[in-house]
Write an enzyme that holds these catalytic residues in place. Sequence first.
Site, PDB file in Angstrom:
ATOM      1  N   TYR A  21     -13.882  -1.402   0.380  1.00 43.67           N
ATOM      2  CA  TYR A  21     -14.375  -0.677  -0.792  1.00 43.67           C
ATOM      3  C   TYR A  21     -15.078   0.616  -0.412  1.00 43.67           C
ATOM      4  CZ  TYR A  21     -13.597  -4.975  -3.453  1.00 43.67           C
ATOM      5  OH  TYR A  21     -13.037  -6.069  -4.058  1.00 43.67           O
ATOM      6  N   ASP A  34      -7.868  -9.013 -13.260  1.00 43.34           N
ATOM      7  CA  ASP A  34      -7.281 -10.126 -12.507  1.00 43.34           C
ATOM      8  C   ASP A  34      -7.887 -11.446 -12.969  1.00 43.34           C
ATOM      9  OD1 ASP A  34      -5.737  -8.272 -11.093  1.00 43.34           O
ATOM     10  OD2 ASP A  34      -7.299  -7.988  -9.591  1.00 43.34           O
ATOM     11  N   GLY A  37      17.416  -0.206  -6.247  1.00 44.01           N
ATOM     12  CA  GLY A  37      17.267   0.285  -7.618  1.00 44.01           C
ATOM     13  C   GLY A  37      17.809  -0.661  -8.671  1.00 44.01           C
ATOM     14  N   LYS A  87      -4.955  -2.514 -16.027  1.00 44.94           N
ATOM     15  CA  LYS A  87      -4.017  -2.908 -14.975  1.00 44.94           C
ATOM     16  C   LYS A  87      -3.892  -4.424 -14.970  1.00 44.94           C
ATOM     17  CE  LYS A  87      -4.705  -3.221 -10.305  1.00 44.94           C
ATOM     18  NZ  LYS A  87      -3.916  -4.364  -9.853  1.00 44.94           N
ATOM     19  N   THR A  88      -2.647  -4.884 -14.965  1.00 44.38           N
ATOM     20  CA  THR A  88      -2.398  -6.330 -15.009  1.00 44.38           C
ATOM     21  C   THR A  88      -1.599  -6.783 -13.783  1.00 44.38           C
ATOM     22  OG1 THR A  88      -0.368  -5.940 -16.276  1.00 44.38           O
ATOM     23  CG2 THR A  88      -2.365  -6.411 -17.531  1.00 44.38           C
ATOM     24  N   HIS A  89      -1.700  -8.114 -13.542  1.00 42.88           N
ATOM     25  CA  HIS A  89      -0.754  -8.818 -12.664  1.00 42.88           C
ATOM     26  C   HIS A  89      -0.225  -9.941 -13.548  1.00 42.88           C
ATOM     27  CE1 HIS A  89      -1.324  -6.955  -8.769  1.00 42.88           C
ATOM     28  NE2 HIS A  89      -2.635  -7.150  -8.800  1.00 42.88           N
ATOM     29  N   LYS A 104       4.325  -3.855  -7.932  1.00 42.17           N
ATOM     30  CA  LYS A 104       4.730  -3.462  -6.570  1.00 42.17           C
ATOM     31  C   LYS A 104       6.208  -3.801  -6.322  1.00 42.17           C
ATOM     32  CE  LYS A 104       0.029  -3.902  -4.794  1.00 42.17           C
ATOM     33  NZ  LYS A 104      -0.651  -4.636  -5.884  1.00 42.17           N
TER      34      LYS A 104
HETATM   35  P1  5BU Z   1     -10.800  -5.589  -6.662  1.00 45.91           P
HETATM   36  O1  5BU Z   1     -11.330  -6.831  -7.256  1.00 45.91           O
HETATM   37  O2  5BU Z   1     -11.508  -4.317  -7.179  1.00 45.91           O
HETATM   38  O3  5BU Z   1     -10.725  -5.616  -5.172  1.00 45.91           O
HETATM   39  O4  5BU Z   1      -9.271  -5.517  -7.202  1.00 45.91           O
HETATM   40  C1  5BU Z   1      -8.365  -4.573  -6.731  1.00 45.91           C
HETATM   41  C2  5BU Z   1      -7.100  -4.611  -7.509  1.00 45.91           C
HETATM   42  O5  5BU Z   1      -6.276  -3.507  -7.087  1.00 45.91           O
HETATM   43  C3  5BU Z   1      -6.243  -5.853  -7.365  1.00 45.91           C
HETATM   44  O6  5BU Z   1      -5.618  -6.104  -8.604  1.00 45.91           O
HETATM   45  C4  5BU Z   1      -5.192  -5.478  -6.324  1.00 45.91           C
HETATM   46  O7  5BU Z   1      -3.927  -6.089  -6.556  1.00 45.91           O
HETATM   47  C5  5BU Z   1      -5.055  -3.986  -6.552  1.00 45.91           C
HETATM   48  N1  5BU Z   1      -4.710  -3.231  -5.333  1.00 45.91           N
HETATM   49  C6  5BU Z   1      -5.542  -3.170  -4.234  1.00 45.91           C
HETATM   50  O8  5BU Z   1      -6.613  -3.770  -4.206  1.00 45.91           O
HETATM   51  N2  5BU Z   1      -5.167  -2.418  -3.150  1.00 45.91           N
HETATM   52  C7  5BU Z   1      -4.009  -1.737  -3.101  1.00 45.91           C
HETATM   53  O9  5BU Z   1      -3.725  -1.058  -2.111  1.00 45.91           O
HETATM   54  C8  5BU Z   1      -3.168  -1.824  -4.255  1.00 45.91           C
HETATM   55  C9  5BU Z   1      -3.542  -2.555  -5.348  1.00 45.91           C
HETATM   56 BR1  5BU Z   1      -1.584  -0.906  -4.260  1.00 45.91          BR
END
Ligand code: 5BU
Length: 273
Positions: A227, A44, A104, A66-68, A99
């Site tokens: 977490y 991110d 569809g 994993k990207t956004h 997400k």
């Molecule tokens: P973190 O910095 O470890 O909190 O990042 C978590 C990543 O996982 C972040 O990119 C969220 O968009 C992604 N995520 C999440 O945190 N929780 C979820 O339920 C989902 C995706 Br689905």
Amino acid sequence: MQPVNSMGPGEVWGSRWETCDNALARKYMQTVCRKQSAVIVAADLRTIDELNMLLDLIGEYIAALKTHVDLVDDWTPEGWAGLCEKAKSLDLLIFEDRKFADIGKISRDQMAGVYDIRSWADVVTAHGISGPDIVDGLSAAWEDVGRSGGVLLLAQMSSRGNLLDIAGYTDAMVDAGVANSGVFGFIGNGSRPDELSVLRSKVGNSKLIWTPGVNLTTGDGEMGQRYGHPSEAILAGSDGIIVGSGIHKSNDPASAAKAYALESWKALLERRV
Ligand code: 5BU
């Protein structure tokens, strides 16, 4: 005893490997064995340079990126193509956490558009709120460009107060997803091992579960994030830990990624017996 670096996916993954019906998921399981890491980095970061630098530092310790794509400030097609090339050269699946949630047909079109996600993402996330046809829409988008990919359905989320556990939603999602070969797996909540174990028993062994909400420092995160510990998530049934700030906000991302990789691999080997 056999050295761990000669262990094949059948030995590490057991019945998950035997029963998994999705080609990409099998590829992921092989990558995990090769790299001895079940870490998916949630990259991110806001610029292409930062993303490239992160991959240079941690690429060898992770199994997927994993990207956004829509949070990158200086996105260009060329810059992004370079990043994807780097990810491929590092043997990483590319996972866009978009997400999707629409019907569809629109989800299919949203895989195109400016970012053209269908052309570079191997895996995407989707909500099942609009019904099962979203998986067909996303699969059709990959077919439109001669590729195939896998959908991760959100069965749980890591954020507090989310509504996915209401009124049988998760169960309905799992029932529909398990039977669909376009489904790569499910997102589970890495912050709550007890809930994750229940999800795993519902999912069975034929699909993967990847889990965000994982950090070596457990507890509450920013803005409702929660977490749990990486090993506990894997022992409860996660097949891939999604780690963001635990790696990219560390002063030493390479050491952090290595530490998460070690935790994930040790837990996978422990779970196998
Ligand atoms: P973190 O910095 O470890 O909190 O990042 C978590 C990543 O996982 C972040 O990119 C969220 O968009 C992604 N995520 C999440 O945190 N929780 C979820 O339920 C989902 C995706 Br689905």
